[in-house]
Design a protein around this motif. Structure first.
Motif, PDB file in Angstrom:
ATOM      1  N   THR A   1       7.666   0.816 -11.111  1.00 41.01           N
ATOM      2  CA  THR A   1       8.161   0.784  -9.707  1.00 41.01           C
ATOM      3  C   THR A   1       8.900  -0.518  -9.389  1.00 41.01           C
TER       4      THR A   1
ATOM      5  N   LYS B   1       2.362   1.606  -3.423  1.00 44.73           N
ATOM      6  CA  LYS B   1       1.473   2.227  -4.384  1.00 44.73           C
ATOM      7  C   LYS B   1       1.036   3.596  -4.275  1.00 44.73           C
TER       8      LYS B   1
ATOM      9  N   GLU C   1       4.015   5.549  -5.694  1.00 47.32           N
ATOM     10  CA  GLU C   1       3.959   6.121  -7.112  1.00 47.32           C
ATOM     11  C   GLU C   1       3.188   7.183  -7.483  1.00 47.32           C
TER      12      GLU C   1
ATOM     13  N   ASP D   1       1.189  -6.215  -7.446  1.00 49.32           N
ATOM     14  CA  ASP D   1       0.212  -5.168  -7.162  1.00 49.32           C
ATOM     15  C   ASP D   1       0.982  -3.884  -7.215  1.00 49.32           C
ATOM     16  N   ILE D   2       2.112  -3.687  -7.803  1.00 43.90           N
ATOM     17  CA  ILE D   2       2.775  -2.446  -7.673  1.00 43.90           C
ATOM     18  C   ILE D   2       2.871  -2.264  -9.534  1.00 43.90           C
TER      19      ILE D   2
ATOM     20  N   SER E   1       0.758  -1.210   0.040  1.00 44.19           N
ATOM     21  CA  SER E   1       0.207  -0.010   0.079  1.00 44.19           C
ATOM     22  C   SER E   1       0.775   1.265   0.066  1.00 44.19           C
TER      23      SER E   1
END
Length: 332
Positions: A133, A56, A59, A128-129, A53
């Protein structure tokens, strides 16, 4: 598996570098429910989901890929906390690399590092990124490792040949400035290969008592983490660490010191099955491989244990709703 615990100290150093660059990280900490007072303490462990989290959220604030080499020089990934102390006070480069691989992999579950005979391999196992990244973290890792060993040996000539699983994204001269030579791009994995002449090179901070004490504390941290792990996570890690997706129930049971029947029964208690865990591991690996254009679909199918591309494509479409070829085009 967002409840796995992760050592925060490396990410704390990254946050310090971001703040030194004038980037406000408070929103990212808030979005990931991280307490600033807690995360600065030695040995702080947080949930893997919180790290994702945070990344993200970051980012949206910063170009990690653009700054990866600059920040990699500052983070010196193996010079922090007990893992850093154990590596810094080891006797040789070879000893320090073994320690870094063992404990970084264990304490940062989605950052798997393997080392053998001068070859250090990194696999960033998180979907999940964003792709930029992910590439930025890999470049940061490679630069940080290189800078760490120059620092630990006092020898600015110590370096390894670097290979990335993606193409260049900045001027080549920036890579040469960091690594001493041009990396090889679009390979099948990310790795640093150290010339074997450096492996017996003695570290200037070698001190046996401090080294043994730090290793003891690292082992204690591992034991506490292992005690918290649930069985499905332990099975999934067999695939992640070995990168062998043909592992069967019998092999997994043997690795976990139980019979196949006992393993199946215990997984059922968690509402899981060996096949489901293997399929999830294959899915996650397949998505990662789609971002690596140097690997053909036939090669990916083979690595993941499918008999042919057709069977792999059917499974991939079931997982993602898209064919491998279409999914890869969207990424690249």
């Amino acid at each position: 598996m967002g409840n796995e615990e992760v050592l925060f100290s490396y990410f704390a150093v990254l946050l310090d570098l971001l703040e030194d660059d004038g980037i406000n990280v408070s929103d990212a900490l808030l979005a990931s429910d991280l307490d600033r007072r807690k995360i600065v303490t030695t040995g702080c462990m947080v949930k893997k989901g919180q790290i994702i989290s945070m990344l993200k959220a970051l980012e949206l604030k910063t170009d990690l890929l653009g700054k990866s080499l600059e920040w990699g020089r500052g983070i010196k990934i193996i010079t922090h906390g007990d893992v850093g102390l154990a590596a810094m006070t080891a006797k040789t480069v070879d000893d320090a690399l073994k320690i870094a691989a063992k404990y970084i992999s264990a304490l940062i579950p989605f950052f798997n590092v393997d080392y053998q005979d001068g070859i250090l391999i990194a696999i960033l196992d998180v979907q999940d990124i964003g792709e930029n990244t992910r590439m930025g973290l890999i470049e940061l890792w490679a630069c940080a490792i290189t800078e760490s060993f120059k620092y630990l040996t006092g020898n600015q000539k110590l370096q390894g040949s670097v290979e990335f699983s993606f193409g260049p994204n900045k001027p080549i001269k920036e890579y040469v400035s960091c690594f001493g030579s041009t990396p090889t791009f679009d390979k099948d994995m990310n790795r640093i290969v150290f010339d074997k002449k450096w492996l017996d090179y003695e570290l200037q901070l070698f001190e046996l008592t401090s080294h043994e004490s730090a290793v003891y504390r690292c082992e204690d941290s591992l034991e506490r983490l292992e005690a918290k792990k649930e069985l499905p996570q332990m099975v999934a890690e067999l695939f992640i660490h070995s990168q062998d997706y043909s592992i069967d129930l019998e092999y997994a049971a043997n690795k976990l010191y139980m019979s196949p029947r006992t393993l199946a029964r215990k997984l059922d208690v968690f509402g899981a099955s060996f096949r489901e865990i293997r399929d999830q591991s294959r899915k996650e690996a397949a998505i990662l491989f789609m971002g690596n254009k140097s690997k053909s679909l036939a090669q990916v199918a083979d690595v993941l244990g499918f008999s042919d591309v057709s069977n792999f494509s059917k499974s991939f479409k079931k997982w993602t709703g898209d064919t491998p070829s279409s999914y890869r085009r969207k990424l690249l």
